[in-house]
Design an enzyme around this catalytic site. Sequence first.
Site, short mmCIF file in Angstrom:
data_model
loop_
_atom_site.label_atom_id
_atom_site.label_comp_id
_atom_site.label_asym_id
_atom_site.label_seq_id
_atom_site.Cartn_x
_atom_site.Cartn_y
_atom_site.Cartn_z
N ARG A 67 0.82 -1.10 -0.03
CA ARG A 67 -0.14 0.06 0.08
C ARG A 67 0.76 1.30 -0.01
O ARG A 67 1.66 1.39 0.88
CB ARG A 67 -1.16 -0.13 1.23
CG ARG A 67 -1.83 -1.37 1.35
CD ARG A 67 -2.80 -1.24 0.16
NE ARG A 67 -3.40 -2.41 0.17
CZ ARG A 67 -4.80 -2.72 0.78
NH1 ARG A 67 -5.34 -1.63 1.48
NH2 ARG A 67 -5.35 -3.75 0.93
N GLU A 108 0.59 4.12 0.70
CA GLU A 108 -0.11 5.15 2.04
C GLU A 108 1.03 5.82 2.65
O GLU A 108 2.01 5.39 3.16
CB GLU A 108 -1.07 4.50 2.68
CG GLU A 108 -2.02 3.87 1.89
CD GLU A 108 -2.91 2.96 2.66
OE1 GLU A 108 -2.41 2.60 3.64
OE2 GLU A 108 -4.00 2.79 2.45
N ARG A 159 0.67 2.32 13.47
CA ARG A 159 -0.22 1.08 13.17
C ARG A 159 -0.32 0.84 11.74
O ARG A 159 -1.22 -0.20 11.18
CB ARG A 159 -1.89 1.15 13.68
CG ARG A 159 -2.48 2.42 13.04
CD ARG A 159 -3.49 2.87 13.93
NE ARG A 159 -4.62 1.96 13.76
CZ ARG A 159 -5.74 1.97 13.17
NH1 ARG A 159 -5.86 2.82 11.87
NH2 ARG A 159 -6.51 0.98 13.09
N HIS A 160 0.52 1.74 10.78
CA HIS A 160 0.62 1.20 9.32
C HIS A 160 1.84 0.69 8.82
O HIS A 160 3.13 1.09 9.29
CB HIS A 160 0.12 2.47 8.59
CG HIS A 160 -1.58 2.58 8.83
ND1 HIS A 160 -1.82 3.65 9.74
CD2 HIS A 160 -2.30 2.45 8.13
CE1 HIS A 160 -3.04 3.79 9.78
NE2 HIS A 160 -3.42 3.08 8.68
N GLU A 220 -8.94 -1.68 13.75
CA GLU A 220 -9.44 -2.64 12.55
C GLU A 220 -8.17 -3.45 12.28
O GLU A 220 -7.25 -3.04 11.96
CB GLU A 220 -9.83 -1.71 11.40
CG GLU A 220 -9.96 -2.49 10.24
CD GLU A 220 -9.67 -1.80 8.90
OE1 GLU A 220 -9.41 -2.43 7.96
OE2 GLU A 220 -9.80 -0.45 9.10
N SER A 246 -10.93 -6.51 6.79
CA SER A 246 -12.14 -5.97 6.05
C SER A 246 -12.49 -7.00 5.18
O SER A 246 -11.53 -7.95 4.72
CB SER A 246 -11.55 -4.87 5.08
OG SER A 246 -11.39 -3.53 5.78
N ARG A 286 -0.76 -6.52 12.08
CA ARG A 286 -1.74 -5.70 13.12
C ARG A 286 -2.24 -6.66 13.99
O ARG A 286 -2.49 -6.23 15.39
CB ARG A 286 -2.80 -5.23 12.11
CG ARG A 286 -3.87 -4.08 12.89
CD ARG A 286 -3.57 -2.96 13.07
NE ARG A 286 -3.00 -1.97 11.99
CZ ARG A 286 -3.89 -1.37 11.16
NH1 ARG A 286 -5.32 -1.43 11.42
NH2 ARG A 286 -3.70 -0.58 10.32
#
Length: 431
Positions: free
Chosen positions: A208, A210, A216-217, A354, A357, A405
């Site tokens: 990703r 991002e 947390r990423h 989270e 998903s 995570r």
Amino acid sequence: MESSKRVLISECEQYVGKEVVLKGWVKKIRQLGKVGFLLLRDRTGTIQCVLEQEQNQLKIETESVVQVTGVLVDTEKTANGVELQVRELTILAEAGPLPFEINKNHVKVGLDHLLNHRVLSLRHEQINAIFTIQSMFVKGFTEFLTTEGFTRIFTPKIVSQGAEGGANVFTFNYFDKHAYLAQSPQFYKQMMVGAGFERVFEIAPVYRAEEHNSSRHLNEYISLDVEIGFIDNVEEVMEMERRVLQYTFQYVKEHCPNQLDLLKVEIPVLNNIPKMTLEEAQQLLKDKYQKSSPEGDLNTEGEKYIGRYIKDKYGSDFVFITNYPRTSRPMYTMPNKENPALTDSFDLLYKGSEITSGGQRIHCQTELIESFKEKGLNPSEFTTYINSFAYGMPPHGGFGIGLERIIMKFLNLGNIREASAFPRDCDRLIP
């Protein structure tokens, strides 16, 4: 020294009174008069080695790799009830000056320093335990799904389109074409369901692009992906996730008791997971905590408050948030029959964060093409994926779990990088 078969430290109790060869790292050395005590560590544990005067004259640095030969004897002075009376010691590889003290109960340096010297920091007992648990988590996850009739698949990580849409993809030149690193195996796992395998899973890296450098990423992480064919509704998908997590955590409990005790963590209870629609969650945040939410989602703060509320009310560390709007879900997500503005989708929160998903997917090709168009995407750019629905695709759904995570939340780690052996974020490309 003649080569002899190596004995692991965990096996030493079987060889009391016999001469054995041990190999490992020097964890600690201390002197008591003319006698030296060397604490040796291998992948299975530690053992005390008693050095007489001759071996005691050797200069050995901690973390050096050594081979020791001697006789195992009973003792009440060590935790495992045995020690090695050393006859011969050979240094296989000498360690240089250490950048930090590795053999304390806690490593008192910053995370960046630990990651810069990752191979050394992974030798620390508590840090090492994280990855032993992570390995067993994956093994339990695999065992459950295999028993349930799932086939493990392996999908490309070099792709022509991003499965999630949007701009958060890594782009690179692939000979004379543009290519991307896969955000998700989503298209491929759906196609494998339609190929007749019905139930599939994959454990592999996803990427990703991002630019949020948060605790947390990660930009590369391991995704535990599951897809199930011939479902009746999205509830089946959520129940499958509950069951796989329940089994996996119990598997870790059975196979990692020492590591769990060392890290002082307990196995979560997953007999039932509460459910709450996104609308209900957002209303709760507004009424009870006076907190606003972004349109069509929960932010990090909102997830924490919802997690706290569910823990207080139901005693659960987990909660399913359901019925996200179509505007905030990918083009392949099944619209809700009662309210087409919503979807049959969910996120799973664990300890207020989270970790998953998932949802039911559109399985009718005509509906899928319309959904692509509604999202402003050109169906002709996704021909291979869309064409696979022309030959009969069963109703299906699935989910993806971020491995780092969930391990981070399970072990109460402060930063997701602690759950990655060699993390990749916006700044880190090495080691």
